[in-house]
Write an enzyme that holds these catalytic residues in place. Structure first.
Site: not given
Ligand code: GFB
Length: 319
Positions: A186, A114-116, A147, A143
């Site tokens: 996500h 993953s890109s994280c 990874k 995580y």
């Molecule tokens: O996909 P996401 O949850 O994870 O995106 P990351 C989070 C971004 O979307 C943050 C915003 O900036 C959140 O504030 N966001 C806005 C929301 N509304 C929502 C919502 O209702 N739900 C969620 N989930 N986010 C993940 C890593 O990071 O990326 C994982 O935690 C993995 O480990 C994944 O690497 C690819 O992109 O921040």
């Protein structure tokens, strides 16, 4: 197009995690290939966090190729609040599958990360060489470390044993089979659900976590599956390969695009009490382009398809 280094024809292929969004996309894509046998097992049938059952399964089914798509995954809130679980389970899956594949005489292992894994402040776009050059994003450290370990295991097994493992690091993914749970999802799935529900309820606004300013890159899972099979047949380097589309979008712009696709005209209501996570995590995909791969699914089309899948599978009265 790079020259072929491996031919899948007639091979026994195990897709670990075949029921997940990524695993099921890999299974769909393999349907177009003349492989010999598709091997799968549910987590109830084989617990990949336990070494002995994992090794026994590989010894019994004798896969020649293994795609490691099994993982404990989630969005920012799941990652932030379940760091021990995400670190432990993903670490055990990576160690057990890699060792079992090596011991079982597997010819080719593809590790999906993953890109994280990249530092929070990595220069953008993030090149593969920026790995381990700075502190990780706190919300997904567990995580990310698992990874990174998975990627390093593959590299070190290649160096010490000549084991043919390769690692791919995809950016944020979406598509059929995504997790639409409001808390653990996500952002793409979460916003599709919330905008749909706001539209159905006639709500004046839809809640969006964070400030809306972070930027994210989105790759459709069928594009990832296509890139994975290309890498399987043309890439045998020890360095990992970023898999992305080469452009990103702010969370605000994403939410606006999802509203447009779904046909919702209410307001976005940002909640800065929720974490933003990494400010940006755009991947440098020069190495991937060098393999001759290009994504095919445009974001707007991918969102429309994901929304159709959501309505069909996740809403009241869904099939
Ligand atoms: O996909 P996401 O949850 O994870 O995106 P990351 C989070 C971004 O979307 C943050 C915003 O900036 C959140 O504030 N966001 C806005 C929301 N509304 C929502 C919502 O209702 N739900 C969620 N989930 N986010 C993940 C890593 O990071 O990326 C994982 O935690 C993995 O480990 C994944 O690497 C690819 O992109 O921040």
């Amino acid at each position: 197009m790079s020259e072929q280094v491996y031919d899948l024809a007639g091979k026994r292929v195990w897709v670990a995690g075949h029921r997940g969004m990524v695993g099921s996309a890999i299974v769909r894509r393999l349907g177009d290939e003349p492989i010999g046998e598709l091997i799968t097992a549910t987590s109830a049938e084989v617990d990949l966090t336990r070494q002995e059952p994992t090794e026994a399964f590989v010894a019994r089914t004798r896969p020649e190729v293994v795609v490691m798509a099994a993982a404990r995954v989630g969005g920012i809130e799941a990652n932030r609040t379940r760091q021990a679980e995400f670190l432990y389970e993903n670490l055990m899956i990576a160690a057990n599958v890699t060792e079992a594949a090596y011991r079982g005489g597997v010819e080719r292992l593809v590790v999906l990360g993953s890109s994280c894994i990249y530092p929070r402040e990595a220069p953008q776009p993030m090149a593969e060489s920026s790995l381990l050059t700075g502190p990780l994003e706190p919300t997904n450290e567990g995580y990310a470390i698992a990874k990174i370990a998975a990627l390093e295991l593959g590299k070190m097994y290649r160096r010490q044993y000549g084991f043919d493992a390769i690692s791919l690091m995809p950016t944020n993914l979406y598509g059929p089979g995504d997790n639409y749970d409001p808390v653990s999802s996500h952002v793409m799935a979460a916003l599709i659900r919330k905008v749909h529900e706001a539209k159905v309820a006639g709500a004046p606004s839809v809640p969006v976590w964070g400030t809306g300013t972070p930027r994210r890159e989105f790759l459709h899972v069928d594009d990832l599956a296509d890139a994975t099979l290309l890498a399987l047949s043309t890439y045998a380097g020890e360095e990992h390969v970023n898999v992305g589309v080469g452009e990103d979008i702010s969370i605000r712009e994403l939410a606006e695009l999802i509203c447009e696709v779904i046909g919702y005209e209410g307001e976005l209501e940002f909640d800065p009490s929720k974490p933003d996570g990494m400010p940006r995590k755009l991947l440098d995909v020069t190495r991937l382009r060098g393999l001759g791969w290009e994504p095919r699914i445009a974001l707007r089309d991918g969102i429309a398809e994901a929304y159709r899948w959501f309505v069909e599978h996740e809403t009241v009265g869904a099939g």
